[in-house]
Design a protein around this motif. Structure first.
Motif, PDB file in Angstrom:
ATOM      1  N   LEU A 121       0.844  -1.208   0.000  1.00  0.00           N
ATOM      2  CA  LEU A 121       0.000   0.000   0.000  1.00  0.00           C
ATOM      3  C   LEU A 121       0.869   1.244   0.000  1.00  0.00           C
ATOM      4  N   SER A 122       1.677   1.399  -1.045  1.00  0.00           N
ATOM      5  CA  SER A 122       2.603   2.527  -1.130  1.00  0.00           C
ATOM      6  C   SER A 122       1.888   3.824  -1.464  1.00  0.00           C
ATOM      7  N   THR A 123       2.393   4.912  -0.904  1.00  0.00           N
ATOM      8  CA  THR A 123       1.897   6.242  -1.245  1.00  0.00           C
ATOM      9  C   THR A 123       2.380   6.649  -2.630  1.00  0.00           C
ATOM     10  N   ASP A 124       3.588   6.225  -2.975  1.00  0.00           N
ATOM     11  CA  ASP A 124       4.229   6.622  -4.239  1.00  0.00           C
ATOM     12  C   ASP A 124       4.301   5.439  -5.196  1.00  0.00           C
ATOM     13  N   ARG A 125       3.200   4.769  -5.409  1.00  0.00           N
ATOM     14  CA  ARG A 125       3.198   3.503  -6.148  1.00  0.00           C
ATOM     15  C   ARG A 125       3.867   3.595  -7.512  1.00  0.00           C
ATOM     16  N   ASP A 126       3.484   4.555  -8.338  1.00  0.00           N
ATOM     17  CA  ASP A 126       4.027   4.624  -9.688  1.00  0.00           C
ATOM     18  C   ASP A 126       5.535   4.816  -9.669  1.00  0.00           C
TER      19      ASP A 126
END
Length: 385
Positions: A121-126
């Motif tokens: 569940l990353s904030t900076d997924r891309d």
């Protein structure tokens, strides 16, 4: 020339997510990391270990070559705590990992492995996915992801992880409920001709079709079932796939996708008055534990036993389902659940499984690659050192 050999040399960085979404799971992350360390041959010719934790920013806890004893490493990281609030910047953690794997303490001509322990569940997924792609471009650079948390986003873990270069296992995404990740780390750190590690893929799979759907949701559930079966058949491994539902009494294993698709055409939507999944689990267990083997399928080796439930989780007798899945686990039957609607009862689904990793959500087209993870969980990696 094929040979028996040891893993290494390899530099490995454990990347432990300590953000707020894993507030109650940090100890489990560290325990599983400790289990991995106990199996790795540490030292100059084996594994050099570094450990970082991360939320907003990564924190280097162990440097490469700082410790050569698993107990020393575990003692240092014991006090890690997760944040009660905060974001998850995985790109920063990957950037720090690359720095560690290329600094003066890193080993020349060694395998480079990053093990991410996270809920995906990353904030900076891309940005994190792009960073992972850049790292994986280099030879002998591998990322393994291990899903731990109250809920797992398999789609991100899939995009971060490497794929098995020998095209046997699939995406290197793992649960913490078994030793598969540990054995894969050992396998990835060996020369490609080594025979210490093998992948066992003789598997019986039963898909339980909860047909309490209608309209688009029903069609989607059938599509998911057929795609899962097709993925199994495309592995060209020793796999049999069967199917059980409420309104079809006959049972059979299928050896190719056309037979399975014909069986799906017999299924009707919404035929049951209540979702008594327990009865279907019992029937699946009987079939999986029976000794009969269809022609053309080997019976000499121990066969893996897997149940995949396609459902929305709106069930009766939830406690009994939970108990039944627990019983199946004790009989070495792995149960995975695939939710196919946005209004699925995820609270129930996470409750009944032994590990939240085994609850998958497949609805949007881009998430269909998650089926690769489902299929790979049915195979096992075995290593003898």
């Amino acid at each position: 020339m094929r040979k028996h050999c040891s893993p290494g040399p390899a530099d490995i960085v454990f990347v432990v997510d300590t953000s707020s979404s894993l507030e109650n799971k940090t100890n489990k992350c560290l325990e599983y990391m400790g289990t991995i360390l106990d199996r790795l041959p540490l030292g100059n010719d084996g594994f050099q270990v570094a450990v970082i934790s991360y939320d907003f920013e990564p924190k280097e806890l162990i440097k490469l070559k700082q410790y050569k004893n698993a107990e020393d490493i575990k003692n240092v990281v014991t006090g890690i705590n997760s944040k009660t609030q905060g974001a998850t910047y995985t790109e920063n953690a990957l950037r720090k990992s690359v720095e560690i794997l290329t600094d003066e303490n890193s080993t020349q001509k060694a395998h480079k492995i990053i093990v991410i322990i996270s809920d995906g569940l990353s904030t900076d997924r891309d940005a994190a996915i792009k960073a992972a792609e850049r790292f994986r471009m280099w030879p002998y650079h591998v990322i393994i992801t291990i899903g731990i948390g109250e809920a797992i986003d398999h789609f991100e873990l899939l995009q971060l992880a490497s794929k098995d270069q020998k095209n046997i296992y699939g995406p290197l995404v793992f649960s913490s409920s078994n030793d598969e990740a540990i054995n894969m780390i050992l396998r990835e750190a060996m020369h490609k001709d080594c025979t210490n590690c093998s992948i066992s893929n003789n598997t019986d799979v039963i898909i339980i079709q909860d047909n309490n759907f209608s309209g688009v949701d029903f069609k989607n559930s059938l599509s998911v079932a057929s795609e899962i079966a097709l993925k199994y058949f495309l592995t060209k491994k020793d796999v049999r796939v069967g199917r059980i539902s409420f309104d079809i009494d006959d049972f059979a294993y299928y050896s190719h996708d056309e037979q399975f698709l014909v069986s799906l055409q017999k299924l009707n939507p919404g035929k049951k008055s209540e979702s008594n999944i327990e009865s279907l689990l019992s029937e699946a267990a009987v079939q999986l534990l029976s000794s009969g083997v269809s022609s053309g399928v080997s019976s000499g080796a121990k066969r893996h036993k897997v149940i995949v439930i396609i459902t929305d989780g709106h069930w009766s007798k939830v406690s009994r389902v939970e108990d039944k899945i627990g019983d199946l686990s004790r009989q070495n039957i792995t149960t995975m659940i695939v939710a196919v609607t946005k209004d699925s009862n995820f609270t129930t689904l996470y409750r009944v499984v032994q590990d939240p990793f085994y609850v998958f959500y497949i609805n949007e087209k881009k998430r269909w690659n998650i089926i690769d993870i489902i299929v790979s969980q049915s195979f096992s990696v075995n290593c003898e050192l």
